[in-house]
Design a protein around this motif. Structure first.
Motif, PDB file in Angstrom:
ATOM      1  N   ASN A   9     -11.913   3.860   5.176  1.00  0.00           N
ATOM      2  CA  ASN A   9     -12.305   4.512   3.813  1.00  0.00           C
ATOM      3  C   ASN A   9     -12.632   6.139   4.392  1.00  0.00           C
ATOM      4  N   ILE A  10     -13.380   6.284   5.462  1.00  0.00           N
ATOM      5  CA  ILE A  10     -13.542   7.646   6.022  1.00  0.00           C
ATOM      6  C   ILE A  10     -12.564   8.398   6.390  1.00  0.00           C
ATOM      7  N   ILE A  11     -11.557   7.764   6.734  1.00  0.00           N
ATOM      8  CA  ILE A  11     -10.425   8.369   6.929  1.00  0.00           C
ATOM      9  C   ILE A  11      -9.566   8.762   5.757  1.00  0.00           C
ATOM     10  N   GLN A  12      -9.461   7.831   4.790  1.00  0.00           N
ATOM     11  CA  GLN A  12      -8.852   8.198   3.499  1.00  0.00           C
ATOM     12  C   GLN A  12      -9.714   9.146   2.850  1.00  0.00           C
ATOM     13  N   SER A  13     -11.009   9.180   2.891  1.00  0.00           N
ATOM     14  CA  SER A  13     -11.700  10.600   2.225  1.00  0.00           C
ATOM     15  C   SER A  13     -11.443  11.779   2.629  1.00  0.00           C
ATOM     16  N   ARG A  14     -11.380  11.708   4.058  1.00  0.00           N
ATOM     17  CA  ARG A  14     -11.112  12.974   4.817  1.00  0.00           C
ATOM     18  C   ARG A  14      -9.706  13.714   4.536  1.00  0.00           C
TER      19      ARG A  14
ATOM     20  N   LYS B  28       6.491  16.119   8.787  1.00  0.00           N
ATOM     21  CA  LYS B  28       5.748  17.307   8.165  1.00  0.00           C
ATOM     22  C   LYS B  28       5.551  17.305   6.621  1.00  0.00           C
ATOM     23  N   ILE B  29       6.313  16.338   5.675  1.00  0.00           N
ATOM     24  CA  ILE B  29       6.222  16.431   4.566  1.00  0.00           C
ATOM     25  C   ILE B  29       6.036  15.166   3.975  1.00  0.00           C
ATOM     26  N   ILE B  30       6.775  13.926   4.393  1.00  0.00           N
ATOM     27  CA  ILE B  30       6.490  12.779   3.936  1.00  0.00           C
ATOM     28  C   ILE B  30       5.529  11.911   4.356  1.00  0.00           C
ATOM     29  N   PHE B  31       5.208  11.879   5.746  1.00  0.00           N
ATOM     30  CA  PHE B  31       4.033  11.245   6.244  1.00  0.00           C
ATOM     31  C   PHE B  31       2.733  11.666   5.813  1.00  0.00           C
ATOM     32  N   PRO B  32       2.365  12.994   5.823  1.00  0.00           N
ATOM     33  CA  PRO B  32       1.120  13.459   5.236  1.00  0.00           C
ATOM     34  C   PRO B  32       0.743  12.875   3.843  1.00  0.00           C
ATOM     35  N   GLU B  33       1.592  12.527   3.274  1.00  0.00           N
ATOM     36  CA  GLU B  33       1.348  12.111   1.700  1.00  0.00           C
ATOM     37  C   GLU B  33       1.156  10.637   2.005  1.00  0.00           C
ATOM     38  N   ILE B  34       1.898   9.852   2.640  1.00  0.00           N
ATOM     39  CA  ILE B  34       1.799   8.391   2.880  1.00  0.00           C
ATOM     40  C   ILE B  34       0.879   7.878   3.868  1.00  0.00           C
ATOM     41  N   ARG B  35       0.125   8.757   4.636  1.00  0.00           N
ATOM     42  CA  ARG B  35      -0.764   8.650   5.687  1.00  0.00           C
ATOM     43  C   ARG B  35      -2.020   7.737   5.222  1.00  0.00           C
ATOM     44  N   PRO B  36      -2.711   8.230   4.221  1.00  0.00           N
ATOM     45  CA  PRO B  36      -3.721   7.303   3.751  1.00  0.00           C
ATOM     46  C   PRO B  36      -3.358   5.973   3.475  1.00  0.00           C
ATOM     47  N   ALA B  37      -2.080   5.868   2.772  1.00  0.00           N
ATOM     48  CA  ALA B  37      -1.709   4.491   2.451  1.00  0.00           C
ATOM     49  C   ALA B  37      -1.613   3.549   3.515  1.00  0.00           C
ATOM     50  N   VAL B  38      -0.966   4.112   4.594  1.00  0.00           N
ATOM     51  CA  VAL B  38      -0.691   3.597   5.727  1.00  0.00           C
ATOM     52  C   VAL B  38      -1.925   3.005   6.494  1.00  0.00           C
ATOM     53  N   PHE B  39      -2.815   4.110   6.765  1.00  0.00           N
ATOM     54  CA  PHE B  39      -4.267   3.501   7.137  1.00  0.00           C
ATOM     55  C   PHE B  39      -5.045   2.416   6.605  1.00  0.00           C
TER      56      PHE B  39
ATOM     57  N   SER C 179       1.016  -1.189   0.136  1.00  0.00           N
ATOM     58  CA  SER C 179       0.034  -0.039   0.048  1.00  0.00           C
ATOM     59  C   SER C 179       0.811   1.286   0.015  1.00  0.00           C
ATOM     60  N   VAL C 180       2.066   1.135   0.851  1.00  0.00           N
ATOM     61  CA  VAL C 180       2.976   2.491   0.849  1.00  0.00           C
ATOM     62  C   VAL C 180       3.776   2.591  -0.168  1.00  0.00           C
ATOM     63  N   LYS C 181       4.287   1.432  -0.680  1.00  0.00           N
ATOM     64  CA  LYS C 181       5.438   1.490  -1.696  1.00  0.00           C
ATOM     65  C   LYS C 181       5.050   2.663  -3.078  1.00  0.00           C
ATOM     66  N   PRO C 182       3.924   2.285  -3.810  1.00  0.00           N
ATOM     67  CA  PRO C 182       3.660   3.007  -4.706  1.00  0.00           C
ATOM     68  C   PRO C 182       3.644   4.409  -4.338  1.00  0.00           C
ATOM     69  N   VAL C 183       3.058   4.760  -3.337  1.00  0.00           N
ATOM     70  CA  VAL C 183       2.909   6.261  -3.028  1.00  0.00           C
ATOM     71  C   VAL C 183       4.349   6.960  -2.882  1.00  0.00           C
ATOM     72  N   LEU C 184       5.284   6.111  -2.090  1.00  0.00           N
ATOM     73  CA  LEU C 184       6.791   6.548  -2.003  1.00  0.00           C
ATOM     74  C   LEU C 184       7.154   6.878  -3.301  1.00  0.00           C
ATOM     75  N   GLU C 185       6.959   5.907  -4.403  1.00  0.00           N
ATOM     76  CA  GLU C 185       7.618   5.956  -5.453  1.00  0.00           C
ATOM     77  C   GLU C 185       7.356   7.089  -6.383  1.00  0.00           C
ATOM     78  N   LYS C 186       5.992   7.574  -6.098  1.00  0.00           N
ATOM     79  CA  LYS C 186       5.378   8.764  -6.675  1.00  0.00           C
ATOM     80  C   LYS C 186       5.753  10.132  -5.996  1.00  0.00           C
ATOM     81  N   LEU C 187       6.175  10.115  -4.820  1.00  0.00           N
ATOM     82  CA  LEU C 187       6.492  11.071  -3.923  1.00  0.00           C
ATOM     83  C   LEU C 187       7.471  11.994  -4.605  1.00  0.00           C
TER      84      LEU C 187
END
Length: 277
Positions: free
Chosen positions: A264-269, A187-198, A158-166
């Motif tokens: 899914n709710i967390i991802q949407s938000r 502050k920069i990386i985790f907010p981007e990968i947070r939905p994938a982590v959840f 789940s996380v790997k594709p997001v990191l590749e596109k970051l």
């Protein structure tokens, strides 16, 4: 005047949707509906009596607690593994990347037997910890180890594709401005990968709740201590008590559904926040 582009992207949409709904019904909806049908044969009081038995409650505690702990470990370690696979180059990197899929391909019974032999007090790993009075196999620790094994691929994939596109330019800019590596990550990386982590956490949690094959060997199956809910369900089925088995299974189904719904709710938000930002 321009003609309105009202053509479907996929031709024969009606036929495609019909096939999709048919397959979905056969594979997902009908089997799930059968749980409700069998459970409906019991009165509400009987259902409550079944799912609140001391042994069943104890199995719920074991399954939910170990699944949650394992999923948290998977969330942390999955991010670390995905980070290493994306950000570093090293020998046999592709081999390691492929090994992440091993829990998917390996039969769960084989995984359970292998983990049990390794973590038993006479095993390669278990013997080391046994010197310090720590027992892994046939305890809740062993159950957690097995669940970490089968759940880690969900977070990594789940996380790997997001990191590749970051985009790394933001990290570089923050570094030039004097931000520490820790601050850049949070502050920069985790907010981007947070939905994938959840997402990975939710998928791993759902899989761990229903895992049977790899856990039943290492758990020891001691009532009120290491007995998992899927084993209780199997025991009820072996006694031909289908109503009780489906009642307990329905609780696990509802719990898994709620977990994925919250994810899914967390991802949407998070998606709305990212678009708004």
């Amino acid at each position: 005047m321009r003609k309105k582009a009202n053509k479907r992207v996929i031709p024969l949409f009606g036929l495609s949707m019909g096939v999709t709904l048919t397959i979905l019904s056969l594979i997902v909806l009908i089997p799930l509906a059968s749980l409700v049908i069998f459970t409906a044969q019991m009165s509400w009081d009987e259902i409550i009596a079944v799912i609140t038995r001391d042994r069943v409650i104890a199995s719920f505690e074991v399954s939910f607690l170990t699944s949650f702990i394992a999923s948290v470990i998977n969330a942390v370690m999955g991010v670390v593994i995905a980070w290493v696979l994306v950000r570093y180059d090293f020998p046999f990197k592709k081999l390691l990347d492929g090994m992440i899929e091993l829990p998917f391909a390996l039969p769960t019974a084989v995984a359970g037997i292998a983990l049990t032999s390794l973590t038993a007090d006479t095993g390669l790993i278990g013997s080391f910890f046994a010197r310090f009075g720590i027992h892994i196999a046939y305890t809740r620790i062993g159950i957690t180890v097995a669940l970490v094994f089968i759940g880690i691929p969900f977070v990594v994939r789940s996380v790997k594709p997001v990191l590749e596109k970051l985009d790394s330019t933001y990290e570089e800019a923050a570094g030039v401005l004097g931000a520490s590596r820790t601050k850049i990550f949070w502050k920069i990386i985790f907010p981007e990968i947070r939905p994938a982590v959840f997402t990975g956490f939710g998928l791993a949690f759902g899989r761990c709740l229903g895992e049977y094959g790899s856990v039943v060997f290492i758990a020891g199956n001691k009532p009120f201590e290491t007995e998992i809910t899927p084993l209780i369900i199997m025991s009820e089925l072996q006694e031909y008590d289908y109503s009780s088995a489906t009642a307990i299974a329905l609780v696990m189904l509802v719990a898994s559904f709620l977990i994925l719904f919250l994810v899914n709710i967390i991802q949407s938000r998070n998606a709305k926040i990212m678009k708004g930002g």
